[in-house]
Design an enzyme around this catalytic site. Structure first.
Site, PDB file in Angstrom:
ATOM      1  CB  SER A  39      15.673 -63.042  56.247  1.00 43.15           C
ATOM      2  OG  SER A  39      16.412 -64.174  56.690  1.00 43.15           O
ATOM      3  N   GLY A  40      13.526 -65.614  56.000  1.00 42.96           N
ATOM      4  CA  GLY A  40      13.076 -66.743  55.191  1.00 42.96           C
ATOM      5  C   GLY A  40      14.060 -67.889  55.087  1.00 42.96           C
ATOM      6  CB  SER A 109      25.682 -67.249  61.191  1.00 39.88           C
ATOM      7  OG  SER A 109      25.024 -67.287  59.940  1.00 39.88           O
TER       8      SER A 109
END
Length: 203
Positions: A39-40, A109
């Site tokens: 996602s970056g 997470s």
């Protein structure tokens, strides 16, 4: 070997978190970047860290892979180990905040409860959750480490987004949509948010 909790007592020191913040000339807090692999998160963490450095703020990045190569190299990817991975990172992030440093933690997470437990370690305003939002399809196209391909082939078990869920928080402090924003735009959005909260100076 377990240590009897009755024999362990917190040690107090004369140099406080507030004193360290004063000498650093900025507040300390954790920016918790959470989201799918690809996602970056790490790229944003690196660019944000550089921006803060240029502004002469003390910051440090805790990255998922780097932590697993050292502190958490004894942990696997079972549900229990992933939970312990995030618990340890939360405690280390808290130490950085107590030292007066801005901690940028970039971790998938995926589980909401784990993130809630980390948030509970901090005082009000010290934990800033940034959901790095990106469609699974885009993350798979990026696949910088080739992990999605392996997960699709069944070579990686319990892979977030494929064979294990990602639980989105209802109210993260900030959402960054990396399929719509450049890295520079993403970092600027985070910094403008910090300014709006009075967490960093607008100089």
């Amino acid at each position: 070997m377990n240590i009897n909790a009755n024999n362990v007592k917190r040690q107090s020191y004369r140099v406080t978190k507030e004193m360290r913040r004063t000498i650093n000339k900025h507040k300390s807090f954790v920016i918790w970047l959470t989201g799918l692999s690809g996602s970056g998160k790490s790229t944003i963490a690196d660019a944000l860290d550089l921006l803060l450095f240029k502004k002469e703020m003390k910051s440090y990045v805790l990255d998922g892979d780097n932590v697993r190569l050292g502190l958490n190299k004894n942990l696997g990817f079972s549900a229990e180990d992933r939970k312990e991975n995030i618990r340890r990172v939360g405690e280390v992030s808290k130490l950085f905040v107590d030292s007066g440093v801005i901690c940028i933690s970039a971790f998938i997470s995926p589980f909401l409860q784990d993130r809630k437990e980390v948030r509970a370690l901090f005082e009000e305003g010290e934990f800033i959750e940034v959901y790095v939002k990106c469609p699974l399809e885009t993350c798979e196209l990026r696949d910088p480490k080739g992990l999605y391909e392996k997960a699709r082939k069944g070579e990686i078990k319990d892979f977030t987004g494929i064979s294990s869920p990602y639980e989105v928080s209802e109210n993260p402090e900030l959402i960054i949509e990396t399929d719509l924003l450049t890295i520079e735009e993403s970092v600027n959005k985070i910094y403008l948010f910090l300014e709006s909260r009075g967490i960093v100076n607008n100089d």
